[in-house]
Design an enzyme around this catalytic site. Structure first.
Site, PDB file in Angstrom:
ATOM      1  N   ASP A   1      -2.701 -10.885  -1.404  1.00  0.00           N
ATOM      2  CA  ASP A   1      -3.222 -10.239  -0.202  1.00  0.00           C
ATOM      3  C   ASP A   1      -4.689  -9.882  -0.440  1.00  0.00           C
ATOM      4  O   ASP A   1      -5.092  -9.585  -1.562  1.00  0.00           O
ATOM      5  CB  ASP A   1      -2.416  -8.972   0.086  1.00  0.00           C
TER       6      ASP A   1
ATOM      7  N   HIS B   1       0.819  -1.225   0.000  1.00  0.00           N
ATOM      8  CA  HIS B   1       0.000   0.000   0.000  1.00  0.00           C
ATOM      9  C   HIS B   1       0.853   1.274   0.000  1.00  0.00           C
ATOM     10  O   HIS B   1       0.307   2.370  -0.177  1.00  0.00           O
ATOM     11  CB  HIS B   1      -0.909   0.047   1.233  1.00  0.00           C
TER      12      HIS B   1
ATOM     13  N   ASP C   1      -4.064 -12.509   4.626  1.00  0.00           N
ATOM     14  CA  ASP C   1      -5.293 -12.023   5.258  1.00  0.00           C
ATOM     15  C   ASP C   1      -6.538 -12.435   4.487  1.00  0.00           C
ATOM     16  O   ASP C   1      -7.654 -12.084   4.878  1.00  0.00           O
ATOM     17  CB  ASP C   1      -5.273 -10.507   5.460  1.00  0.00           C
TER      18      ASP C   1
END
Length: 661
Positions: free
Chosen positions: A188, A148, A281
């Site tokens: 992810d 990110h 995740d």
């Protein structure tokens, strides 16, 4: 020092796998020890799991190295590098928390600089070793994560974009290694927004991200992760997004994407090396992801990638916040890299209908660039689909960081639920009927509570109507770091009115995922005529109030029955005021308080429990001024509600922040 050069005859057939872990990356933590999903224990539990399985003894252990500025500057700005390089120094002690609060989902402390440089440098180290052929593949257990982190801004728990730095290093600094094309696979659960931008026009990098998107409402909550974002100029077609429309996607959904998008395109692209932004995740049980990939699922996805680039694969850790699932998933992946043998076990799983819809949209959009995607998928394939996903609220709660300890474990119940999904079609019919029965029960209580109006009494950021509507309609407002999924019933409040009540407003806790460092608003349920709190009353249904309770308290809680039903409503209206703690083991707003009636309709609010109130009074829990974005929400609510001027609203918050309990 490297370990693992000596191998016995039994292990000669094994592939050489580089493994990197350094506890110095644990120095990056929340400033005051506040709980947070992205914490040092994430990499510790992975390392402990690998040690328990005797994995390090079978690998080539590599030393972590700090990245050089010149390599980081290939993808980040000078200002950003300067900030991260110096943020942990003493000269930033008084400003560090304030700087972090202005960033999106970021905390900083005295160990952040070293950890960030080690994470980036370690990604370079393992990638270069694989490129040189010194190891066949490699795993970097690193943090903070990176995908990110934008060119000029840290966000989403990420400081430097580790994978992008490593890829750029090979392509631009090491031409002699002949790595001319790199595939980056980002599995992810969140979109790799920054990695996408860094290679947006670069045909040397094929960037592939599969993630929860939900039409731009799931973090990072932009349109960047939509399937129409395919790159630009020479990079057109080299950016592939697979945006899930819903939560609960699991092995079957990811396998379908691999078979019908990623693998055929990878064969055409023919990369020289593959880097996996290996966030876990999307694993079953993750408190933030809400998806259902098993360790077996990750091993299958990785095994299929090993058929390309001569097996030159690097796994660089990104997200993953369930200790049990992140450790099991990484172990499964390392074993695949080591053993290079067929994956045992199978699953006759069926993707969601929405998964096929997304796959077909992606194939159509990219078919002009990749001929392997041009053919229509046969109906007999796409008709094989699982029952629709059930509603699971995705919280933007201020209490997410205080997840129940049990959320760190994959429960036996969840494993059983997963088995229902991966059974053959003949057994899926049974699962469908059970789900229909559960949905029927859910619809029964929802139908009943949708007919009962209450006044929801807001005293914090929900004073601003647009913020409250995030909990009703879903979405995000400026300053809010995570989007809300909204209520099942997205009808706007029927009426809105303002009142003042003789209760004490105060701000407590030191950090929240929604707002960053700083306290959030609570109400002391004990009435005192000397106190005065401005409250906005929203007339909503009791069904909507239940959805709001879930979003404020516990991400991922599946509400098969109401937290606060008619029996509870009747019990709290016996006295005035009266309160009732809902059946959630964790959460900052578990205490529903009855504040009387207006037009014969009960007024309900939510605050912390009585024991937590005592904790604030005793100093066990911290009183803390609100984060600036959070305070701004309250000010806007008071000003737009025509209760106070901006100056008066700021003074109101200041008094509540400084006045002792």
């Amino acid at each position: 020092m490297e370990v693992g050069d000596g191998v016995d005859s039994e292990s000669k057939s094994q592939r050489r796998v580089g493994l990197l872990y350094d506890e110095r990356m644990c120095k990056h933590s929340t400033p005051d020890g506040e709980p947070h999903p992205e914490n040092p224990d994430r990499i510790k539990v992975i390392w402990n799991k690998l040690q328990a399985a005797s994995i390090p003894q079978r690998c080539v252990l590599l030393d972590a190295k700090e990245a050089e500025d010149k390599h980081i500057l290939a993808v980040h700005s000078q200002n950003h590098v300067n900030l991260i390089k110096n943020i942990s120094s003493k000269q930033f002690d008084s400003r560090r928390n304030r700087i972090a609060s202005k960033l999106n989902s970021i905390y900083l402390n005295e160990g952040s600089s070293e950890a960030a440089y080690l994470a980036a440098g370690s990604a370079i180290e393992v990638t270069e070793r694989v490129a040189k052929g010194e190891v066949d593949s490699a795993v970097a257990i690193i943090r903070p994560p990176g995908h990110h982190a934008e060119e000029d801004e840290a966000m989403g728990f990420c400081l430097f974009n580790n994978v992008a730095i490593a890829a750029s290093y090979l392509l631009n600094e090491k031409p002699e290694l002949l790595i001319k094309k790199i595939l980056i696979v980002d599995w992810d659960v969140h979109h790799g927004n920054a990695t996408q931008k860094m290679f947006w026009k670069d045909p040397r990098v094929l960037f592939f991200s599969v993630h929860r998107h939900e039409f731009g409402t799931f973090y990072p909550a932009t349109d960047d992760g939509f399937y129409t974002m395919i790159g630009e100029g020479p990079g057109s077609g080299y950016n592939i997004n697979v945006p899930w429309e819903n939560s609960q996607c699991g092995d079957a959904d990811y396998f379908a994407v691999w078979e019908h998008i990623l693998l055929p395109v990878t064969k055409e692209f023919n990369p020289d090396l593959i880097i996996v932004s290996a966030g876990f995740d999307a694993a079953i049980g993750d408190p933030l992801g809400g998806c259902r990939i098993t360790p077996h699922g990750y091993s299958v996805m990785l095994k299929k990638l090993m058929n390309f680039a001569d097996g030159k694969i690097v796994l660089a850790l990104e997200g993953g916040y369930n200790f049990e699932s992140i450790a099991k998933s990484m172990l499964a992946c390392v074993e695949v890299l080591l053993e290079d043998k067929p994956i045992l076990g199978s699953s006759v799983a069926y993707p969601f209908e929405s998964t096929w819809r997304v796959i077909q949209a992606v194939r159509k959009k990219l078919s002009a660039y990749w001929p392997s995607l041009a053919d229509e998928l046969p109906e007999e394939l796409t008709n094989r689909k699982a029952p629709p996903a059930v509603y699971v609220p995705n919280s933007s709660s201020d209490s997410e960081a205080e997840e129940d300890d049990e959320s760190q474990k994959v429960s036996e119940h969840l494993e059983e639920v997963l088995q229902d999904i991966i059974e053959p079609l003949s057994k899926l019919k049974v699962a469908e009927s059970n789900q229909d029965h559960a949905a029927c029960n859910s619809n029964t209580w929802r139908s009943e509570l949708s007919k009962v109006d209450i006044w929801y009494a807001a005293f914090g950021s929900n004073l601003w109507l647009k913020r409250l509507l995030c909990y009703i309609e879903g979405g995000q407002v400026d300053g809010l770091q995570k989007p809300c999924v909204g209520s099942v019933d997205k009808t706007s409040p029927k009426e809105i009115m303002w009142k003042t009540f003789p209760y004490r407003l105060f701000f407590g806790r030191e950090f929240s995922l929604s707002w960053g460092p700083g306290g959030v608003a609570f109400l002391d349920p004990e009435s005192n005529s000397q106190d005065k709190t401005y409250i906005c009353l929203y007339r909503i249904t009791l069904e909507q109030f239940n959805d709001l309770l879930v979003q404020e308290n516990h991400e991922g809680y599946v509400m098969s029955s109401p937290l606060f039903d008619l029996t509870a409503l009747n019990s709290v209206t016996v006295e005035e005021p009266h309160s009732l703690q809902v059946r959630l083991e964790k959460g900052w707003y578990r205490n529903v308080v009855y504040l009387g009636k207006e037009h014969d309709i009960p007024i309900l609010t939510m605050t912390c429990t009585p024991s937590e109130i005592e904790g604030f009074k005793s100093g066990e829990h911290a009183l803390c001024a609100p984060a600036i974005n959070y305070a701004n929400m309250i000010v806007r609510g008071l000003v737009e509600g025509k209760q106070l001027s901006q100056e008066e609203a700021m003074a109101y918050i200041q008094e509540a922040s400084t006045k002792g309990l």
